[in-house]
Motif scaffolding. Structure first.
Motif, PDB file in Angstrom:
ATOM      1  N   GLN A  21      -8.306  46.839   1.237  1.00  0.00           N
ATOM      2  CA  GLN A  21      -9.035  47.088   2.481  1.00  0.00           C
ATOM      3  C   GLN A  21      -9.917  45.877   2.781  1.00  0.00           C
ATOM      4  OE1 GLN A  21      -8.419  50.089   4.300  1.00  0.00           O
ATOM      5  NE2 GLN A  21      -6.796  50.008   2.748  1.00  0.00           N
ATOM      6  N   VAL A  22      -9.969  45.499   4.040  1.00  0.00           N
ATOM      7  CA  VAL A  22     -10.747  44.308   4.388  1.00  0.00           C
ATOM      8  C   VAL A  22     -12.191  44.679   4.696  1.00  0.00           C
ATOM      9  CG1 VAL A  22      -8.741  43.071   5.258  1.00  0.00           C
ATOM     10  CG2 VAL A  22     -10.119  44.426   6.844  1.00  0.00           C
ATOM     11  N   GLY A  23     -13.085  43.781   4.295  1.00  0.00           N
ATOM     12  CA  GLY A  23     -14.496  43.925   4.619  1.00  0.00           C
ATOM     13  C   GLY A  23     -14.886  42.943   5.705  1.00  0.00           C
ATOM     14  N   PRO A  24     -16.165  42.849   6.021  1.00  0.00           N
ATOM     15  CA  PRO A  24     -16.627  41.906   7.049  1.00  0.00           C
ATOM     16  C   PRO A  24     -16.207  40.476   6.722  1.00  0.00           C
ATOM     17  CG  PRO A  24     -18.371  43.427   6.442  1.00  0.00           C
ATOM     18  CD  PRO A  24     -17.264  43.654   5.464  1.00  0.00           C
ATOM     19  N   GLY A  25     -15.660  39.803   7.723  1.00  0.00           N
ATOM     20  CA  GLY A  25     -15.264  38.415   7.565  1.00  0.00           C
ATOM     21  C   GLY A  25     -13.944  38.197   6.843  1.00  0.00           C
ATOM     22  N   GLU A  26     -13.290  39.274   6.416  1.00  0.00           N
ATOM     23  CA  GLU A  26     -12.062  39.159   5.644  1.00  0.00           C
ATOM     24  C   GLU A  26     -10.834  39.449   6.501  1.00  0.00           C
ATOM     25  OE1 GLU A  26     -13.924  40.498   1.318  1.00  0.00           O
ATOM     26  OE2 GLU A  26     -12.677  41.922   2.436  1.00  0.00           O
ATOM     27  N   SER A  27      -9.661  39.229   5.914  1.00  0.00           N
ATOM     28  CA  SER A  27      -8.418  39.492   6.632  1.00  0.00           C
ATOM     29  C   SER A  27      -7.341  39.948   5.662  1.00  0.00           C
ATOM     30  CB  SER A  27      -7.943  38.254   7.406  1.00  0.00           C
ATOM     31  OG  SER A  27      -7.757  37.157   6.525  1.00  0.00           O
ATOM     32  N   LEU A  28      -6.316  40.570   6.200  1.00  0.00           N
ATOM     33  CA  LEU A  28      -5.190  41.071   5.416  1.00  0.00           C
ATOM     34  C   LEU A  28      -3.917  40.460   5.973  1.00  0.00           C
ATOM     35  CD1 LEU A  28      -4.522  43.201   3.119  1.00  0.00           C
ATOM     36  CD2 LEU A  28      -3.880  44.746   4.988  1.00  0.00           C
ATOM     37  N   VAL A  29      -3.093  39.885   5.071  1.00  0.00           N
ATOM     38  CA  VAL A  29      -1.841  39.249   5.472  1.00  0.00           C
ATOM     39  C   VAL A  29      -0.670  40.054   4.932  1.00  0.00           C
ATOM     40  CG1 VAL A  29      -0.437  37.151   5.387  1.00  0.00           C
ATOM     41  CG2 VAL A  29      -2.941  36.983   5.426  1.00  0.00           C
ATOM     42  N   ARG A  30       0.267  40.368   5.810  1.00  0.00           N
ATOM     43  CA  ARG A  30       1.539  40.972   5.390  1.00  0.00           C
ATOM     44  C   ARG A  30       2.492  39.841   5.050  1.00  0.00           C
ATOM     45  NH1 ARG A  30       6.543  43.227   7.695  1.00  0.00           N
ATOM     46  NH2 ARG A  30       7.009  45.199   6.622  1.00  0.00           N
ATOM     47  N   ILE A  31       2.915  39.760   3.789  1.00  0.00           N
ATOM     48  CA  ILE A  31       3.670  38.608   3.307  1.00  0.00           C
ATOM     49  C   ILE A  31       5.141  38.716   3.706  1.00  0.00           C
ATOM     50  CG2 ILE A  31       4.296  37.219   1.310  1.00  0.00           C
ATOM     51  CD1 ILE A  31       1.310  37.328   1.863  1.00  0.00           C
ATOM     52  N   HIS A  32       5.635  37.685   4.379  1.00  0.00           N
ATOM     53  CA  HIS A  32       7.054  37.610   4.728  1.00  0.00           C
ATOM     54  C   HIS A  32       7.824  36.671   3.815  1.00  0.00           C
ATOM     55  CE1 HIS A  32       7.189  39.971   8.486  1.00  0.00           C
ATOM     56  NE2 HIS A  32       5.928  39.574   8.634  1.00  0.00           N
ATOM     57  N   ALA A  33       7.163  35.649   3.292  1.00  0.00           N
ATOM     58  CA  ALA A  33       7.832  34.697   2.403  1.00  0.00           C
ATOM     59  C   ALA A  33       6.823  34.154   1.401  1.00  0.00           C
ATOM     60  CB  ALA A  33       8.453  33.550   3.199  1.00  0.00           C
ATOM     61  N   SER A  34       7.243  34.084   0.140  1.00  0.00           N
ATOM     62  CA  SER A  34       6.366  33.589  -0.921  1.00  0.00           C
ATOM     63  C   SER A  34       7.228  32.824  -1.913  1.00  0.00           C
ATOM     64  CB  SER A  34       5.656  34.761  -1.610  1.00  0.00           C
ATOM     65  OG  SER A  34       4.693  34.309  -2.524  1.00  0.00           O
ATOM     66  N   GLY A  35       7.012  31.511  -2.007  1.00  0.00           N
ATOM     67  CA  GLY A  35       7.837  30.683  -2.869  1.00  0.00           C
ATOM     68  C   GLY A  35       7.439  30.774  -4.326  1.00  0.00           C
ATOM     69  N   ILE A  36       8.443  30.715  -5.210  1.00  0.00           N
ATOM     70  CA  ILE A  36       8.164  30.620  -6.641  1.00  0.00           C
ATOM     71  C   ILE A  36       7.965  29.154  -6.981  1.00  0.00           C
ATOM     72  CG2 ILE A  36       8.999  31.047  -8.979  1.00  0.00           C
ATOM     73  CD1 ILE A  36      10.621  33.370  -7.941  1.00  0.00           C
ATOM     74  N   CYS A  37       6.803  28.837  -7.524  1.00  0.00           N
ATOM     75  CA  CYS A  37       6.440  27.476  -7.891  1.00  0.00           C
ATOM     76  C   CYS A  37       6.686  27.271  -9.385  1.00  0.00           C
ATOM     77  CB  CYS A  37       4.964  27.241  -7.564  1.00  0.00           C
ATOM     78  SG  CYS A  37       4.310  25.642  -8.095  1.00  0.00           S
ATOM     79  N   GLY A  38       7.034  26.052  -9.771  1.00  0.00           N
ATOM     80  CA  GLY A  38       7.208  25.768 -11.181  1.00  0.00           C
ATOM     81  C   GLY A  38       5.970  26.085 -11.992  1.00  0.00           C
ATOM     82  N   SER A  39       4.785  25.938 -11.382  1.00  0.00           N
ATOM     83  CA  SER A  39       3.546  26.231 -12.101  1.00  0.00           C
ATOM     84  C   SER A  39       3.404  27.721 -12.402  1.00  0.00           C
ATOM     85  CB  SER A  39       2.334  25.750 -11.301  1.00  0.00           C
ATOM     86  OG  SER A  39       2.173  26.501 -10.110  1.00  0.00           O
ATOM     87  N   ASP A  40       4.126  28.570 -11.664  1.00  0.00           N
ATOM     88  CA  ASP A  40       4.088  30.009 -11.949  1.00  0.00           C
ATOM     89  C   ASP A  40       4.682  30.321 -13.318  1.00  0.00           C
ATOM     90  OD1 ASP A  40       2.907  30.769  -9.495  1.00  0.00           O
ATOM     91  OD2 ASP A  40       4.855  30.752  -8.489  1.00  0.00           O
ATOM     92  N   LEU A  41       5.459  29.383 -13.865  1.00  0.00           N
ATOM     93  CA  LEU A  41       6.128  29.615 -15.145  1.00  0.00           C
ATOM     94  C   LEU A  41       5.383  28.971 -16.323  1.00  0.00           C
ATOM     95  CD1 LEU A  41       8.470  29.950 -12.902  1.00  0.00           C
ATOM     96  CD2 LEU A  41      10.004  29.664 -14.838  1.00  0.00           C
ATOM     97  N   MET A  42       4.171  28.489 -16.098  1.00  0.00           N
ATOM     98  CA  MET A  42       3.405  27.873 -17.191  1.00  0.00           C
ATOM     99  C   MET A  42       2.714  28.973 -18.002  1.00  0.00           C
ATOM    100  SD  MET A  42       1.850  24.278 -15.747  1.00  0.00           S
ATOM    101  CE  MET A  42       0.509  25.043 -14.847  1.00  0.00           C
TER     102      MET A  42
END
Length: 345
Positions: A21-42
């Protein structure tokens, strides 16, 4: 909502969690694309922090905004930064935004491998950027990794007429090759011990490819009569770093673009470095808001053909398969997770 909870590279579980849930000054994003980065596997980098939700290369649409938010509105197509600098401290003023203390304390809730992400106030204010109309969500998800590459090449001063050696031809190396070509590099040599990656290097601009990074000096001397002006290391393996030093011409710049395992060291002959080589050795980490905006322009203007780098598009509950692909390194170049689509659609 569904999230992918990371325990290890071989143990990623799709679980349910309440949508933030968003509070003051915040936002919510519905993700359509998210890349897997090599650093995710460290694994070594996060083994003491699991379980956690990874994913920082995101593109999506604004699903909700809190009170006081006036720079974005529901329905906007955006990319968002997970780490945001304050833009006010001494480091930010000097152009070293990625060592800003604020940058290292900001993040997504929970992470890009989820259906929704809450952006804290500072991320909403300083780290949200509109996606150009001619760009897809999956193309926009490259903005973050390309921004990191752009920052590195700006630091190394890659430009027209340069001879560039890229050691490591995974997705970071391929982005470096494509960007160096777009910036007018005269000759690009790419190396990777995984021969399956070399055709990608050729496709995106490498003039010479080799499995043996220690062969780069001879290959360049045969082709252009000198070694590399710029050496970019997208791997931190000590043998690769050693090969990078040997590939560098006198007066060259060597960019260490990737970390090594903890405790890794290399030997450098300081006397030769001082009297003979006159080299610049530098590093870059992450990116700044300005880098990210410039990366969006490069993608929008098709100067870096990121769409052609995508080899796999998967649903969230296929994410273990996606990590396996990236870890294998032979069958994929870029894997994009689409958290809000149905499996196998």
């Amino acid at each position: 909502m569904h999230i992918a909870s990371y325990y290890s590279n071989s143990d990623i579980r799709v679980e349910e969690r309440p949508t933030p849930q968003v509070g003051p000054g915040e936002s919510l994003v519905r993700i359509h694309a998210s890349g897997i980065c090599g650093s995710d596997l460290m694994e070594w980098y996060r083994r003491d922090k699991v379980p956690l939700v990874l994913g920082h290369e995101i593109a999506g649409e604004i699903a909700a905004v809190g009170s006081g938010v006036n720079n974005i509105q529901v329905g906007d197509r955006v990319v968002a930064s997970h780490h945001v600098p304050c833009l006010e401290c001494r480091y930010c003023r000097l152009g070293h935004e990625t060592v800003c203390q604020t940058l290292h304390t900001t993040t997504f809730d929970p992470g890009g491998f989820s259906q929704y992400v809450r952006l804290p106030q500072i991320n909403t204010r300083l780290g949200v950027f509109p996606i150009p109309e001619n760009m897809t969500y999956e193309e926009a998800s490259f903005a973050e990794p390309l921004a990191c590459v752009l920052r590195g090449q700006n630091r190394a001063n890659v430009g027209a007429g340069d001879t560039v050696a890229v050691i490591g031809s995974g997705i970071s190396g391929i982005l470096h090759i494509a960007l160096a070509r777009a910036r007018g590099a005269e000759c690009i040599v790419a190396a990777d011990i995984n021969e399956a990656r070399l055709p990608w290097a050729e496709k995106f601009g490498a003039d010479i490819v080799t499995e043996d990074s220690f062969s780069i000096p001879g290959l360049l001397l045969d082709k252009i009569g000198r070694k590399a002006d710029i050496v970019i290391l997208t791997t931190g393996h000590p043998k690769a770093v050693q090969a990078g030093f040997e590939a560098a011409d006198e007066g060259a710049t060597i960019l260490l673009f990737a970390p090594s395992d903890p405790g890794t060291t290399i030997q450098v002959n300081i006397t030769d470095l001082f009297f003979k080589h006159d080299r610049t050795i530098t590093t870059t980490y992450a990116n700044s808001p300005d880098d990210l905006q410039q990366a969006l322009v490069l993608i929008s203007e098709k100067k870096v053909a990121v769409k052609e780098m995508i080899t796999h598009r998967i649903a969230l509950d296929e994410i273990q398969y996606g990590f396996d692909l990236v870890q294998n390194g032979s069958e994929s170049l870029k894997v994009i997770v689409e958290p809000n689509r149905n499996p196998h659609s």
